[in-house]
Scaffold this active site. Structure first.
Site, PDB file in Angstrom:
ATOM      1  N   GLY A   1       1.014  -2.861  17.545  1.00  0.00           N
ATOM      2  CA  GLY A   1      -0.350  -2.465  17.867  1.00  0.00           C
ATOM      3  C   GLY A   1      -1.369  -3.259  17.077  1.00  0.00           C
TER       4      GLY A   1
ATOM      5  N   SER B   1      -2.279  -1.073   9.550  1.00  0.00           N
ATOM      6  CA  SER B   1      -3.415  -1.122  10.475  1.00  0.00           C
ATOM      7  C   SER B   1      -4.610  -1.804   9.804  1.00  0.00           C
ATOM      8  CB  SER B   1      -3.814   0.297  10.899  1.00  0.00           C
ATOM      9  OG  SER B   1      -4.339   1.002   9.786  1.00  0.00           O
TER      10      SER B   1
ATOM     11  N   GLN C   1       0.842  -1.201   0.000  1.00  0.00           N
ATOM     12  CA  GLN C   1       0.000   0.000   0.000  1.00  0.00           C
ATOM     13  C   GLN C   1       0.877   1.250   0.000  1.00  0.00           C
ATOM     14  OE1 GLN C   1      -3.443  -0.722   3.028  1.00  0.00           O
ATOM     15  NE2 GLN C   1      -1.801  -2.093   3.616  1.00  0.00           N
ATOM     16  N   ASN C   2       2.184   1.049   0.076  1.00  0.00           N
ATOM     17  CA  ASN C   2       3.094   2.192   0.157  1.00  0.00           C
ATOM     18  C   ASN C   2       3.364   2.779  -1.223  1.00  0.00           C
ATOM     19  OD1 ASN C   2       3.170   1.704   2.837  1.00  0.00           O
ATOM     20  ND2 ASN C   2       5.159   0.683   2.830  1.00  0.00           N
ATOM     21  N   VAL C   3       3.689   4.053  -1.223  1.00  0.00           N
ATOM     22  CA  VAL C   3       3.925   4.763  -2.485  1.00  0.00           C
ATOM     23  C   VAL C   3       5.370   5.249  -2.557  1.00  0.00           C
ATOM     24  CG1 VAL C   3       1.518   5.460  -2.741  1.00  0.00           C
ATOM     25  CG2 VAL C   3       3.056   6.931  -1.438  1.00  0.00           C
ATOM     26  N   ASP C   4       6.240   4.647  -1.713  1.00  0.00           N
ATOM     27  CA  ASP C   4       7.591   5.184  -1.557  1.00  0.00           C
ATOM     28  C   ASP C   4       8.658   4.457  -2.371  1.00  0.00           C
ATOM     29  OD1 ASP C   4       7.975   2.781  -0.104  1.00  0.00           O
ATOM     30  OD2 ASP C   4       7.530   3.773   1.798  1.00  0.00           O
TER      31      ASP C   4
ATOM     32  N   CYS D   1       1.070  20.770 -16.916  1.00  0.00           N
ATOM     33  CA  CYS D   1       1.565  19.697 -17.794  1.00  0.00           C
ATOM     34  C   CYS D   1       2.372  20.293 -18.950  1.00  0.00           C
ATOM     35  CB  CYS D   1       0.380  18.900 -18.331  1.00  0.00           C
ATOM     36  SG  CYS D   1       0.813  17.749 -19.642  1.00  0.00           S
TER      37      CYS D   1
ATOM     38  N   GLY E   1       3.175  -4.321   8.978  1.00  0.00           N
ATOM     39  CA  GLY E   1       3.088  -2.877   9.185  1.00  0.00           C
ATOM     40  C   GLY E   1       1.903  -2.203   8.528  1.00  0.00           C
TER      41      GLY E   1
ATOM     42  N   HIS F   1      -1.357   1.468  -4.576  1.00  0.00           N
ATOM     43  CA  HIS F   1      -1.689   2.894  -4.586  1.00  0.00           C
ATOM     44  C   HIS F   1      -0.763   3.728  -5.457  1.00  0.00           C
ATOM     45  CE1 HIS F   1      -3.769   2.070  -0.462  1.00  0.00           C
ATOM     46  NE2 HIS F   1      -4.454   1.626  -1.487  1.00  0.00           N
TER      47      HIS F   1
HETATM   48  P1  NAD Z   1      -1.396   2.909   8.744  1.00  0.00           P
HETATM   49  O1  NAD Z   1      -0.657   4.160   9.085  1.00  0.00           O
HETATM   50  O2  NAD Z   1      -2.867   2.909   8.813  1.00  0.00           O
HETATM   51  O3  NAD Z   1      -0.896   1.731   9.688  1.00  0.00           O
HETATM   52  C1  NAD Z   1       0.471   1.507   9.936  1.00  0.00           C
HETATM   53  C2  NAD Z   1       0.576   0.456  11.036  1.00  0.00           C
HETATM   54  O4  NAD Z   1       1.949   0.081  11.165  1.00  0.00           O
HETATM   55  C3  NAD Z   1       0.122   0.957  12.399  1.00  0.00           C
HETATM   56  O5  NAD Z   1      -0.731   0.011  13.006  1.00  0.00           O
HETATM   57  C4  NAD Z   1       1.438   1.082  13.182  1.00  0.00           C
HETATM   58  O6  NAD Z   1       1.274   0.838  14.551  1.00  0.00           O
HETATM   59  C5  NAD Z   1       2.297   0.043  12.527  1.00  0.00           C
HETATM   60  N1  NAD Z   1       3.735   0.320  12.602  1.00  0.00           N
HETATM   61  C6  NAD Z   1       4.377   1.514  12.606  1.00  0.00           C
HETATM   62  N2  NAD Z   1       5.697   1.347  12.609  1.00  0.00           N
HETATM   63  C7  NAD Z   1       5.912   0.015  12.633  1.00  0.00           C
HETATM   64  C8  NAD Z   1       7.083  -0.791  12.644  1.00  0.00           C
HETATM   65  N3  NAD Z   1       8.301  -0.257  12.640  1.00  0.00           N
HETATM   66  N4  NAD Z   1       6.931  -2.127  12.657  1.00  0.00           N
HETATM   67  C9  NAD Z   1       5.694  -2.698  12.661  1.00  0.00           C
HETATM   68  N5  NAD Z   1       4.565  -1.985  12.657  1.00  0.00           N
HETATM   69  C10 NAD Z   1       4.665  -0.653  12.627  1.00  0.00           C
HETATM   70  O7  NAD Z   1      -0.843   2.469   7.317  1.00  0.00           O
HETATM   71  P2  NAD Z   1      -1.533   1.623   6.161  1.00  0.00           P
HETATM   72  O8  NAD Z   1      -2.323   0.523   6.744  1.00  0.00           O
HETATM   73  O9  NAD Z   1      -0.468   1.342   5.193  1.00  0.00           O
HETATM   74  O10 NAD Z   1      -2.567   2.650   5.523  1.00  0.00           O
HETATM   75  C11 NAD Z   1      -2.127   3.969   5.242  1.00  0.00           C
HETATM   76  C12 NAD Z   1      -2.466   4.493   3.866  1.00  0.00           C
HETATM   77  O11 NAD Z   1      -1.682   5.659   3.628  1.00  0.00           O
HETATM   78  C13 NAD Z   1      -2.113   3.548   2.770  1.00  0.00           C
HETATM   79  O12 NAD Z   1      -3.175   3.563   1.916  1.00  0.00           O
HETATM   80  C14 NAD Z   1      -0.840   4.122   2.114  1.00  0.00           C
HETATM   81  O13 NAD Z   1      -1.014   4.200   0.708  1.00  0.00           O
HETATM   82  C15 NAD Z   1      -0.705   5.532   2.610  1.00  0.00           C
HETATM   83  N6  NAD Z   1       0.646   5.822   3.192  1.00  0.00           N
HETATM   84  C16 NAD Z   1       1.790   5.445   2.543  1.00  0.00           C
HETATM   85  C17 NAD Z   1       3.052   5.657   3.148  1.00  0.00           C
HETATM   86  C18 NAD Z   1       4.329   5.211   2.440  1.00  0.00           C
HETATM   87  O14 NAD Z   1       4.344   5.094   1.221  1.00  0.00           O
HETATM   88  N7  NAD Z   1       5.411   4.930   3.199  1.00  0.00           N
HETATM   89  C19 NAD Z   1       3.117   6.263   4.394  1.00  0.00           C
HETATM   90  C20 NAD Z   1       1.913   6.645   5.031  1.00  0.00           C
HETATM   91  C21 NAD Z   1       0.697   6.419   4.406  1.00  0.00           C
HETATM   92 ZN    ZN Z   2      -1.404  17.123 -20.235  1.00  0.00          ZN
END
Ligand code: NAD
Ligand code: ZN
Length: 273
Positions: free
Chosen positions: A243, A217, A98-101, A175, A215, A116
């Site tokens: 958590g 929620s 789900q990360n965009v990084d 653009c 990692g 995403h």
């Molecule tokens: P979330 O923030 O809802 O949940 C993250 C979970 O990870 C939490 O329960 C937290 O307690 C746990 N956590 C934090 N650090 C941890 C670690 N070191 N080890 C284990 N667990 C850990 O994130 P989600 O469920 O991915 O949903 C968030 C939405 O936001 C997604 O749709 C995502 O696209 C976007 N998002 C992306 C990034 C990224 O690309 N890095 C960052 C933030 C949000």
């Molecule tokens: Zn364009």
């Protein structure tokens, strides 16, 4: 629950990983809903507002320019590296994130579905032309000299918090192909994950023997649905998270610990088997 039980769950199975923001916090990118957060989760930008309202776009890009430096400087941590290593050794069947990084790619993972999208690309809402975010950053800085020096607190999606009055002076880039509206190539709240991406992820679930959540929620439906599907198919589900998560009632076992530490230990244990 102990790590040795997680090792037993994964051993000899084609494991599919589902990762979220918690997988990247140890790389310095904050999550939305971690236990360390005080107060409510930040409100992410909504797609409809972004599309409709030039002020929303101005604020988004003003904050995003300030946050980009830190975001693009992030490096993979032990969790990303362990997952890449497990794939190398054919102990991981693939990865849905789900990360965009882009940190899974940076660590060397190859079979990755980015639910995403990725912040490193920008797409035109009018003509669909793509531009690298890095190139856009230079254009935005040229239009707004001195901007990144502004004090900014990093936010999860590469955004940064700025005083709202600062954003009023920000000039947004258009653009290069058609002068249209640019948007980061990620799924905003209020947008759907493309059907082909969802179907590809469901296919990965069908092929896997077990699901390992790292990692997340799971409060966003977009990721949670894959946990539900795995449960419906009777596949064992392991969750590594600091958590509670919405998927806990469906989990075979939960390890409450840091992703870097637990995945590092899992990778070692499976390697020495
Ligand atoms: P979330 O923030 O809802 O949940 C993250 C979970 O990870 C939490 O329960 C937290 O307690 C746990 N956590 C934090 N650090 C941890 C670690 N070191 N080890 C284990 N667990 C850990 O994130 P989600 O469920 O991915 O949903 C968030 C939405 O936001 C997604 O749709 C995502 O696209 C976007 N998002 C992306 C990034 C990224 O690309 N890095 C960052 C933030 C949000
Ligand atoms: Zn364009």
């Amino acid at each position: 629950m102990s790590i040795s039980q997680l090792v037993e769950l994964c051993r000899g199975r084609a494991v599919l990983a589902l990762t979220g923001a918690g997988c990247s916090t140890e790389s310095g990118i904050p999550d939305y809903r971690g236990p360390g957060r005080r107060g409510p989760a930040p409100t992410p930008v909504q797609f409809q507002a972004f599309k409709r309202d030039p002020e929303t776009r101005r604020r988004y890009w003003a904050r995003s320019v300030a946050g980009w430096q830190r975001f693009q400087g992030a490096r993979p941590n032990g969790a990303h590296l362990a997952l890449a290593e497990l794939e190398q050794r054919a102990q991981l069947a693939g990865l849905i994130t789900q990360n965009v990084d882009r940190l899974h790619h940076a660590a060397g993972s190859r079979q990755v579905i980015e639910l995403h999208g990725a912040l490193e690309r920008v797409r035109c809402l009018d003509c669909a032309a793509l531009e690298a975010r890095r190139a856009l950053q230079l254009r935005l800085l040229a239009l707004n000299p001195g901007w990144p020096e502004l004090p900014a607190t990093a936010l999860p999606d590469g955004d940064a918090e700025l005083e709202s009055r600062d954003a009023l002076e920000f000039e947004v880039a258009a653009c290069l192909e058609c002068g249209g509206v640019l948007k980061p190539d990620v799924v905003f709240f209020g947008e759907n994950v493309p059907r082909t991406t969802v179907d590809a992820a469901y296919e990965m679930i069908e092929r896997a023997d077990a699901l390992l959540v790292v990692g997340s929620s799971l409060s966003v439906f977009s990721g949670y649905r894959f946990v539900r599907r795995a449960a419906e198919r009777g596949k064992p589900i392991g969750i590594v998270n600091l958590g509670p998560t919405r998927g806990d009632p469906l989990a075979t076992l939960r390890v409450d610990g840091s992703a870097g530490e637990v995945l590092g230990a899992l990778e070692q244990a499976l390697g020495s088997a």
